[in-house]
Design an enzyme around this catalytic site. Structure first.
Site, PDB file in Angstrom:
ATOM      1  N   GLY A 132       0.811  -1.217   0.000  1.00 38.91           N
ATOM      2  CA  GLY A 132       0.000   0.000   0.000  1.00 38.91           C
ATOM      3  C   GLY A 132       0.841   1.262   0.000  1.00 38.91           C
ATOM      4  O   GLY A 132       0.645   2.155  -0.827  1.00 38.91           O
ATOM      5  N   ASN A 149      -5.205  -6.776  -3.471  1.00 44.45           N
ATOM      6  CA  ASN A 149      -4.206  -5.709  -3.332  1.00 44.45           C
ATOM      7  C   ASN A 149      -4.507  -4.530  -4.263  1.00 44.45           C
ATOM      8  O   ASN A 149      -4.073  -3.405  -4.023  1.00 44.45           O
ATOM      9  CB  ASN A 149      -2.799  -6.205  -3.700  1.00 44.45           C
ATOM     10  CG  ASN A 149      -2.303  -7.343  -2.828  1.00 44.45           C
ATOM     11  OD1 ASN A 149      -1.575  -8.206  -3.304  1.00 44.45           O
ATOM     12  ND2 ASN A 149      -2.692  -7.362  -1.576  1.00 44.45           N
ATOM     13  N   LEU A 150      -5.222  -4.805  -5.365  1.00 45.74           N
ATOM     14  CA  LEU A 150      -5.314  -3.820  -6.448  1.00 45.74           C
ATOM     15  C   LEU A 150      -6.135  -2.586  -6.055  1.00 45.74           C
ATOM     16  O   LEU A 150      -6.038  -1.558  -6.716  1.00 45.74           O
ATOM     17  CB  LEU A 150      -5.910  -4.471  -7.704  1.00 45.74           C
ATOM     18  CG  LEU A 150      -5.140  -5.704  -8.217  1.00 45.74           C
ATOM     19  CD1 LEU A 150      -5.829  -6.283  -9.448  1.00 45.74           C
ATOM     20  CD2 LEU A 150      -3.687  -5.351  -8.553  1.00 45.74           C
ATOM     21  N   GLN A 151      -6.905  -2.664  -4.990  1.00 46.03           N
ATOM     22  CA  GLN A 151      -7.701  -1.538  -4.499  1.00 46.03           C
ATOM     23  C   GLN A 151      -6.808  -0.389  -4.037  1.00 46.03           C
ATOM     24  O   GLN A 151      -7.228   0.753  -3.963  1.00 46.03           O
ATOM     25  CB  GLN A 151      -8.602  -2.062  -3.355  1.00 46.03           C
ATOM     26  CG  GLN A 151      -9.214  -1.041  -2.431  1.00 46.03           C
ATOM     27  CD  GLN A 151      -8.445  -0.919  -1.117  1.00 46.03           C
ATOM     28  OE1 GLN A 151      -7.330  -1.427  -0.995  1.00 46.03           O
ATOM     29  NE2 GLN A 151      -9.039  -0.247  -0.143  1.00 46.03           N
ATOM     30  N   ASP A 165       3.523  -3.384   7.209  1.00 42.11           N
ATOM     31  CA  ASP A 165       2.199  -3.322   7.820  1.00 42.11           C
ATOM     32  C   ASP A 165       2.117  -4.171   9.086  1.00 42.11           C
ATOM     33  O   ASP A 165       1.049  -4.443   9.574  1.00 42.11           O
ATOM     34  CB  ASP A 165       1.145  -3.805   6.818  1.00 42.11           C
ATOM     35  CG  ASP A 165       1.378  -5.243   6.397  1.00 42.11           C
ATOM     36  OD1 ASP A 165       2.409  -5.818   6.796  1.00 42.11           O
ATOM     37  OD2 ASP A 165       0.524  -5.805   5.690  1.00 42.11           O
ATOM     38  N   ASN A 166       3.261  -4.605   9.624  1.00 44.89           N
ATOM     39  CA  ASN A 166       3.173  -5.409  10.850  1.00 44.89           C
ATOM     40  C   ASN A 166       4.256  -4.968  11.835  1.00 44.89           C
ATOM     41  O   ASN A 166       5.295  -4.427  11.453  1.00 44.89           O
ATOM     42  CB  ASN A 166       3.313  -6.903  10.539  1.00 44.89           C
ATOM     43  CG  ASN A 166       4.684  -7.252  10.023  1.00 44.89           C
ATOM     44  OD1 ASN A 166       5.610  -7.460  10.788  1.00 44.89           O
ATOM     45  ND2 ASN A 166       4.846  -7.300   8.705  1.00 44.89           N
ATOM     46  N   CYS A 196      -4.281  -4.391   8.350  1.00 39.39           N
ATOM     47  CA  CYS A 196      -5.039  -3.870   7.205  1.00 39.39           C
ATOM     48  C   CYS A 196      -6.073  -4.885   6.766  1.00 39.39           C
ATOM     49  O   CYS A 196      -7.194  -4.551   6.412  1.00 39.39           O
ATOM     50  CB  CYS A 196      -4.106  -3.622   6.025  1.00 39.39           C
ATOM     51  SG  CYS A 196      -3.382  -2.013   6.036  1.00 39.39           S
ATOM     52  N   CYS A 237     -13.823 -16.488  13.602  1.00 40.54           N
ATOM     53  CA  CYS A 237     -13.597 -15.139  13.072  1.00 40.54           C
ATOM     54  C   CYS A 237     -13.198 -15.268  11.613  1.00 40.54           C
ATOM     55  O   CYS A 237     -13.690 -16.151  10.917  1.00 40.54           O
ATOM     56  CB  CYS A 237     -12.554 -14.391  13.897  1.00 40.54           C
ATOM     57  SG  CYS A 237     -10.912 -15.148  13.881  1.00 40.54           S
TER      58      CYS A 237
END
Ligand code: ZN
Length: 393
Positions: free
Chosen positions: A50, A79-81, A139-140, A197, A351
């Site tokens: 991202g 991912n493409l968003q 992202d982590n 995310c 979940c």
């Protein structure tokens, strides 16, 4: 605080380079000298996701001479968003390779170095040592602390960014001139408490807002222009459309930059330090975990179960396991929803992938539901193994 340029200028710009970068060259603060510094720069982007997508595209267009990309993941349709460096034809391809191809299309003058591997404590120092500046797009928390520690140990600056839903943050950490990430966040949040995310969601364009700040800071550091975000934290709220800048001080007691850290120990235990689930959850799931196939058998056999979906309402809207009741994890952990759990039925929690349900299971068991279980792999495993006609996310 202004700082001297991080990189010495290259000897010259070619005619092609002067044509390509002319809009930079006529800015007095950049000029030919600044562009020559960018040409000589070596920047590593950790993650081609991202934040890495806009960061790499703009660093390449700006004329950074050498761009390293480290990512071990492959491109997924989800991912493409937001990961705009990749396209439809890249799905399934290693992200580092896909990103490199886009960069070559934008600027063939950039020397692209692909590190198609996971960053770990054995390779992080060697890889970082090859670069002047690091752009952190991870992202982590495990990787985030590793990036910080390696940068501090090597005396290198890095540009950090973070995104969640409509909120973003960015800063420059450079222990020689200001605080490090551990001065700001000494401890990672408790395991299981922070949605990724994938769990919490992110507005795609937020990546561009924060990635653009990261590239701006990178260019300023490399060329010695303006005042970088060293010692400052930029907080962006897309809903209010506000940018706030707050001061961050160096912590004299910081375990990393505050004294003489035991370097090997610090670079030793990121997975323990930032484990996916808490110790309570780890203990709770022992002998209390069922597979989606067992769940299906229980349902088919008419077993008297109470199936609880502990995800958020928006996720429940996307896809759900038939017969489940939505009770978000927060309501279970706070105790608010415990009264809704029947005493006379087998409680089954699930979940998205099995992390949040493990946390909820620990709370439910502690409340006295001793035979409660959770479903390994969650709704994603259900879609994959039981009903592939349902959507994944
Ligand atoms: Zn520190």
């Amino acid at each position: 605080m202004s700082l001297p340029p991080l990189v010495e200028p290259a000897a010259e710009l070619t005619v092609d380079e002067i044509r390509r970068y002319s809009r930079h060259l006529i800015i007095p603060d950049v000029g030919v000298e600044g562009q020559k510094r960018l040409k000589n720069s070596r920047v590593l982007c950790v993650g081609a996701g991202g934040l890495g997508s806009p960061a790499l595209l703009y660093l390449a267009a700006a004329g950074v001479g050498t761009l390293g990309i480290i990512d071990f993941d492959t491109v997924d349709a989800s991912n493409l968003q937001r990961q705009i460096i990749h396209g439809v034809s890249d799905v399934g391809r290693p992200k580092a390779e896909s990103a490199a191809a886009s960069i070559r299309e934008i600027n063939p003058l950039v020397n692209v170095v692909i590190h198609n591997t996971a960053l770990d404590r054995d390779n992080v120092l060697d890889i970082f040592a090859q670069y002047d500046l690091i752009v952190d797009g991870t992202d982590n928390f495990a990787t985030r602390y590793m990036v910080n520690d390696a940068a501090v140990l090597l005396g290198k600056p890095y540009v950090w960014g973070s995104i969640y839903r409509f909120d973003g943050q960015a800063s420059v950490f450079w222990a020689e001139h200001g605080p490090c990430y551990r001065c700001l966040y000494p401890e990672p949040p408790p395991p299981g408490m922070v949605p990724s995310c994938a769990e919490g969601g992110v507005l795609g364009v937020l990546c561009a807002s924060i990635g653009a700040i990261q590239v701006t800071e990178a260019i300023k550091l490399l060329t010695g222009t303006g005042e970088p975000l060293v010692g400052s934290l930029m907080i962006y709220d897309a809903l209010e459309m506000t940018y706030r800048k707050i001061k961050v001080r160096k912590d004299p007691n910081c375990v990393l930059c505050g004294g003489n850290p035991t370097l090997t120990a610090l670079l030793d235990d990121y997975e323990d330090f930032c484990g996916a689930v808490s110790a309570d959850a780890e203990a709770a799931v022992v002998d209390s975990t069922i597979s989606v196939r067992e769940l299906k058998e229980w349902q088919d056999a008419g077993k008297d179960i109470f199936l609880v979906d502990v995800r958020e309402p928006a996720e429940y809207e996307i896809v759900r396991i038939p017969g489940s009741t939505l009770i978000p994890k927060g309501e279970i952990l706070s105790g608010a929803a415990l009264a809704r759990l029947p005493q006379d039925k087998q409680i089954v929690l699930h979940c998205k992938s099995g992390v949040r349900s493990a946390e909820a299971l620990a709370a439910v068991k502690a409340a006295g539901f001793r035979d409660a279980v959770h479903v390994q792999g969650g709704v994603l495993a259900w879609v994959k193994q039981i009903d592939p006609s349902l959507p994944s996310y």
